[in-house]
Design a protein around this motif. Structure first.
Motif, PDB file in Angstrom:
ATOM      1  N   LEU A  84      11.660 -25.891 -26.548  1.00 36.71           N
ATOM      2  CA  LEU A  84      12.000 -25.274 -27.817  1.00 36.71           C
ATOM      3  C   LEU A  84      13.466 -25.503 -28.116  1.00 36.71           C
ATOM      4  CD1 LEU A  84      10.546 -21.737 -28.232  1.00 36.71           C
ATOM      5  CD2 LEU A  84      10.554 -23.631 -29.820  1.00 36.71           C
ATOM      6  N   PHE A 108      -0.456 -20.097 -31.941  1.00 37.54           N
ATOM      7  CA  PHE A 108       0.122 -19.558 -30.710  1.00 37.54           C
ATOM      8  C   PHE A 108       1.222 -20.500 -30.262  1.00 37.54           C
ATOM      9  CE2 PHE A 108      -4.035 -17.353 -29.863  1.00 37.54           C
ATOM     10  CZ  PHE A 108      -3.526 -16.090 -29.722  1.00 37.54           C
ATOM     11  N   LEU A 109       2.408 -19.964 -30.058  1.00 40.31           N
ATOM     12  CA  LEU A 109       3.505 -20.811 -29.609  1.00 40.31           C
ATOM     13  C   LEU A 109       3.763 -20.623 -28.114  1.00 40.31           C
ATOM     14  CD1 LEU A 109       5.901 -22.687 -30.303  1.00 40.31           C
ATOM     15  CD2 LEU A 109       7.275 -20.609 -30.446  1.00 40.31           C
ATOM     16  N   CYS A 110       3.840 -21.726 -27.388  1.00 43.61           N
ATOM     17  CA  CYS A 110       4.144 -21.664 -25.962  1.00 43.61           C
ATOM     18  C   CYS A 110       5.262 -22.639 -25.637  1.00 43.61           C
ATOM     19  CB  CYS A 110       2.932 -22.058 -25.124  1.00 43.61           C
ATOM     20  SG  CYS A 110       1.456 -21.136 -25.485  1.00 43.61           S
ATOM     21  N   ASP A 111       6.201 -22.187 -24.843  1.00 44.23           N
ATOM     22  CA  ASP A 111       7.289 -23.061 -24.432  1.00 44.23           C
ATOM     23  C   ASP A 111       7.122 -23.386 -22.953  1.00 44.23           C
ATOM     24  OD1 ASP A 111       9.564 -24.450 -24.100  1.00 44.23           O
ATOM     25  OD2 ASP A 111      10.942 -22.795 -24.463  1.00 44.23           O
ATOM     26  N   ARG A 113       8.915 -25.636 -21.300  1.00 48.58           N
ATOM     27  CA  ARG A 113      10.207 -26.014 -20.710  1.00 48.58           C
ATOM     28  C   ARG A 113      10.127 -27.194 -19.759  1.00 48.58           C
ATOM     29  NH1 ARG A 113      12.692 -20.114 -19.996  1.00 48.58           N
ATOM     30  NH2 ARG A 113      11.818 -19.371 -21.925  1.00 48.58           N
ATOM     31  N   TYR A 121      -0.267 -23.080 -16.991  1.00 45.47           N
ATOM     32  CA  TYR A 121      -0.420 -21.637 -17.178  1.00 45.47           C
ATOM     33  C   TYR A 121      -0.706 -21.308 -18.642  1.00 45.47           C
ATOM     34  CZ  TYR A 121       1.287 -16.844 -17.819  1.00 45.47           C
ATOM     35  OH  TYR A 121       1.415 -15.540 -18.186  1.00 45.47           O
ATOM     36  N   HIS A 122       0.097 -21.891 -19.519  1.00 46.42           N
ATOM     37  CA  HIS A 122      -0.104 -21.658 -20.951  1.00 46.42           C
ATOM     38  C   HIS A 122      -1.426 -22.234 -21.434  1.00 46.42           C
ATOM     39  CE1 HIS A 122       4.409 -20.918 -21.618  1.00 46.42           C
ATOM     40  NE2 HIS A 122       3.762 -19.821 -21.920  1.00 46.42           N
ATOM     41  N   GLN A 124      -4.132 -22.517 -19.815  1.00 46.02           N
ATOM     42  CA  GLN A 124      -5.181 -21.604 -19.382  1.00 46.02           C
ATOM     43  C   GLN A 124      -5.278 -20.399 -20.322  1.00 46.02           C
ATOM     44  OE1 GLN A 124      -7.117 -22.784 -17.118  1.00 46.02           O
ATOM     45  NE2 GLN A 124      -8.425 -21.058 -17.670  1.00 46.02           N
ATOM     46  N   ALA A 125      -4.117 -19.844 -20.649  1.00 45.21           N
ATOM     47  CA  ALA A 125      -4.085 -18.688 -21.548  1.00 45.21           C
ATOM     48  C   ALA A 125      -4.682 -19.038 -22.906  1.00 45.21           C
ATOM     49  CB  ALA A 125      -2.656 -18.188 -21.707  1.00 45.21           C
ATOM     50  N   LEU A 127      -6.826 -21.476 -23.621  1.00 44.20           N
ATOM     51  CA  LEU A 127      -8.270 -21.706 -23.503  1.00 44.20           C
ATOM     52  C   LEU A 127      -9.001 -20.366 -23.465  1.00 44.20           C
ATOM     53  CD1 LEU A 127      -8.439 -24.649 -20.938  1.00 44.20           C
ATOM     54  CD2 LEU A 127      -8.865 -24.707 -23.409  1.00 44.20           C
ATOM     55  N   SER A 128      -8.414 -19.439 -22.742  1.00 44.31           N
ATOM     56  CA  SER A 128      -9.015 -18.123 -22.647  1.00 44.31           C
ATOM     57  C   SER A 128      -9.061 -17.442 -24.017  1.00 44.31           C
ATOM     58  CB  SER A 128      -8.211 -17.297 -21.644  1.00 44.31           C
ATOM     59  OG  SER A 128      -8.406 -15.941 -21.862  1.00 44.31           O
ATOM     60  N   ARG A 129      -8.068 -17.721 -24.834  1.00 44.57           N
ATOM     61  CA  ARG A 129      -8.059 -17.137 -26.184  1.00 44.57           C
ATOM     62  C   ARG A 129      -8.893 -17.969 -27.153  1.00 44.57           C
ATOM     63  NH1 ARG A 129      -5.070 -12.993 -25.525  1.00 44.57           N
ATOM     64  NH2 ARG A 129      -3.176 -13.028 -24.254  1.00 44.57           N
ATOM     65  N   ARG A 130      -9.506 -18.987 -26.630  1.00 41.84           N
ATOM     66  CA  ARG A 130     -10.445 -19.798 -27.414  1.00 41.84           C
ATOM     67  C   ARG A 130      -9.824 -20.408 -28.681  1.00 41.84           C
ATOM     68  NH1 ARG A 130     -12.473 -19.130 -23.068  1.00 41.84           N
ATOM     69  NH2 ARG A 130     -14.655 -18.583 -22.643  1.00 41.84           N
TER      70      ARG A 130
END
Lengths: 343, 343
Positions: A84, A108-111, A113, A121-122, A124-125, A127-130
Motif C-alpha cells: 500500500l 475488501f482491502l488487504c495489504d 506487504r 493468510y489474507h 484464506q480470509a 475465500l472464507s468471506r466468499r
DNA sequence: CTGAAAGCGCTTACAG
DNA sequence: CTGAAAGCGCTTACAG
C-alpha cells in the motif's frame, strides 16, 4: 426479528429491522414482502406500495449476508496489494474501487506487504468471506508467482503480471511508454538524448530503456554515451548521473529520466550548471507524479502510466471473468505523454 | 453441498465443500463436525481428528456469511475515506488495516471523494453488509459533519474529527506538533525564527502556528515578522515566501515550514542565495514525507504526525466501541520530531 | 395475486 | 460423547 423500541410520536421504531418486521407492519407474508421489495412480478401495486412504505418507516436494510448465502454470490471482491505504501498501488486501487463501486460491489482491502505468508493468510480470509473474485496488485512491475489455478474464484493480476501465462494479467506497457517518450523528444528536434533511469533489476527500467532505443533507432539515433544509465529511483541518483553526464557529454540536448524524482535531480543540477531548460536541454520524467511535476522549475513533462485506468480495467476484466470469460494472458495498457514546460 | 469432482488418486475432491461434506466424509453429523472444528467440548479426541482430517482433505473453508448470519457479527469493518488520493489517508489506512488484520477482521474500503452523496451510498452498502463498525477518515484535519448518532454500529472518526462532540474522534495534535517543532529549533540555539505555512483555511496550519507561537513565547521569543506567513501547501509558495522573507529579514536564522513541500521550496531559494543550511539558517518541515525529506539537500528535519499510529489507534478504539465502550470525545495523538541535517 | 414450505451453510441448546 | 431440530434472514419454486 427486530425489537420494537418506541412508538412515541405514533411512528414505529424497530431496533434491528428484518424482513419479518416489514411484512408484519405491512400485513403481508414474508414472501410477499420480499417479492415486493425486489420488484418481482405478481404483486398487487397497492401491496407493493404498502410494503415499501413499511420498509421506509422502520429503515429496513436487507441483510446482504442472508442474500449472499442464498445467491451464492456476495457482491464483494478482494483486493490484495503488495505494498500500500508504494504509491503505485494507490491510483490502481482508486480506479478499481471506482469501477466496483458503480457496479454495486464492495471491496475488501488487504495489504500483504510483499510477504507470501501474509498473502496466504489474507487469501484464506477472503475465500472464507466468499468474495466473487480477486485483484492482486503487485508492488513492482516484475512478474510475480501465481496464486494458483485451483482457486474457486477468478483472479486478475494488475501492475505485476502473474508468472503463470494462463492467468489474467493487466500491466502498463513500459516498452511502448519508452518509445512514446523518445518519439516526443525527437519530434521536439532533440538528437543527443541521454537516458538516466532507476534500478536495472526493475523491468520497468529495462523495458522503458528498450522502448527508447527502438524508437531512437527508427530515427537513426542512439543514446548519448551508447546506453542507458542505471542507478536508483532517487533524486540523488538523478543529480549524480546528470553531473557525470554533463562532464562526459556537454553537448547533450535532452535527458530522458526513468522517473519524476530522477528528473527533479537532473533539473537541480542543470540549473546550477547554468543550463537553460528547455532551450538548451530538454528534460522529461516518468510516472507523472503531480507532486513532483508541478513543483519543478520549470514544470516537468512526464509520461503518465495511466494507473487509475489500469485499476478500472482490472475491475472490468474481473467482472468479465466472474461472468465466465476465462481467457488468460497478459494485456498491456497504453500510457500517455503529458507535456509541460521542460520539453 | 459440494459436488464430488474426482477420486482419481484415491483422494476425494469436492467442488464447493460445505460442512455437510466434511461430516459425511468423517462419518459424523453436521453438528458434531461443527463442534469438532470449532474446538467445542464434549467431542471424542479421535472423532475430532477424523473431522479435521476430512476438512483438510477436501480443503474445507467455513462460510463466513453463514457464521456471520448466526453470530450477528461479521468480523468486518468499513473504512470510508474522504480522499484516497490525498496521501494522508494512506498511512492511516495502513495502520488500521494492520490492526484489523491481526484481529482477524476484514476491511471494506470505500472512497467517498469528499462527496456527501457518495458517502451516504457507501454507508448504506456497508450497513447492508452488516459491518461491525466504521472508521471515517477525513480528507483534511478540519472537523466534518457526523454520520449521525442513530446508526446501529459504532463509528470512529480519524484525522478529521466529527463536529458532534459525542462522537468518537482521533486526531493528530497539530498544536503540540507546532510547539515541539519550535522547541526543537530553540534548543538548537535559533532565536530569529520564521514560520512559512499553508492555506489559513486549514486548521492544520493555524493550529500548528498557534503551537509555535506559544512555545516561542515561553522562551521570550516571537516569530520573525511578527506572524506566520500563510499561503499554499506547495513548493512554489515555499520559494516565493522565502525570497520575500530574506529580503525583509536577512538575519533570520531558522525557517519552520508548514509542510515538507514548502520546506523544499525554501531550501531551493536558500541554496541559490548562497545561505548555508544549517550553519547559517535552519530549515524544518512537517509531515515527514520520506520522498521529500530524504531527497532534499541537505536531508530535511521534519515533524512526523504518526499517522500510521493514528490509524492503528482508531482501529483499536473501534474494537473497544464494538465491545461496548461508547465514551465519545476528541482524542489527540502526539507527533514526533525526526531530526536530519537541516537543523 | 398471496403465502406456506424448503433451503442457503452454519451453530447452538436440547435430548439421548 | 453424539445427533435431530430449530433458527440466523432471506429468496424461490410451488400451491392455492
Amino acid at each position: 426479528m427486530g425489537v420494537v423500541v418506541e412508538l412515541n410520536d405514533g411512528a414505529v421504531r424497530v431496533k434491528n429491522p428484518t424482513l419479518r418486521d416489514v411484512a408484519q407492519l405491512a400485513g403481508v407474508s414474508i414472501a410477499t414482502a420480499s417479492k415486493a421489495l425486489n420488484g418481482r412480478d405478481h404483486v398487487h401495486p397497492e401491496t407493493r406500495t404498502r410494503v415499501h412504505e413499511a420498509a421506509r418507516l422502520i429503515s429496513f436494510t436487507p441483510n446482504a449476508l442472508a442474500q449472499g448465502l442464498i445467491a451464492g454470490q456476495t457482491g464483494t471482491v478482494g483486493l490484495i496489494t503488495g505494498d500500500l505504501d508504494g504509491r503505485f498501488s494507490i491510483p490502481i486501487l482508486m480506479g478499481a474501487e471506482d469501477a466496483f463501486g458503480t457496479g454495486k460491489m464492495s471491496v475488501f482491502l488487504c495489504d500483504a506487504r510483499g510477504d507470501a505468508i501474509r498473502e496466504q493468510y489474507h487469501l484464506q480470509a477472503l475465500l472464507s468471506r466468499r468474495v466473487d473474485g480477486l485483484i492482486v496488485v503487485g508492488s513492482t512491475t516484475n512478474p510475480r508467482p501465481s496464486l494458483g489455478s485451483d482457486l474457486p474464484i477468478p483472479v486478475v493480476y494488475a501492475y505485476a503480471p502473474s508468472l503463470d501465462a494462463s492467468d489474467i494479467s493487466l500491466v502498463a506497457d513500459n516498452e511502448q511508454a519508452g518509445s512514446d517518450a523518445a518519439a516526443h523528444l525527437v519530434k521536439r528536434g532533440r538528437i543527443r538524448i541521454a537516458h538516466i533511469t532507476g534500478d536495472a533489476g526493475y523491468l520497468a527500467a529495462t523495458d522503458r530503456a528498450t522502448g527508447v532505443e527502438i524508437e531512437l533507432a527508427r530515427s537513426g539515433l542512439t543514446l548519448v554515451g551508447g546506453e542507458a544509465r542505471y542507478g536508483s529511483w532517487t533524486e540523488d541518483w538523478g543529480r549524480r548521473a546528470t553531473q557525470q553526464l554533463l562532464a562526459e557529454h556537454p553537448d547533450v540536448d535532452a535527458i530522458l529520466c526513468g522517473s519524476d524524482q530522477i528528473a527533479r535531480g537532473a533539473l537541480d543540477i542543470l540549473r546550477e550548471a547554468g543550463k537553460i531548460v528547455p532551450d538548451e536541454i530538454a528534460v522529461m520524467g516518468f510516472d507523472n507524479w503531480e507532486i513532483f511535476t508541478s513543483g519543478a522549475r520549470p514544470a516537468l513533462t512526464s509520461v503518465d502510466m495511466n494507473l487509475e485506468t489500469l485499476g478500472r480495467a482490472a475491475a472490468r476484466r474481473l467482472f468479465a471473468a466472474i461472468d465466465g470469460d476465462h481467457s488468460g494472458g497478459i494485456q498491456k495498457l497504453p500510457c500517455r505523454v503529458v507535456v509541460r514546460e521542460t520539453t
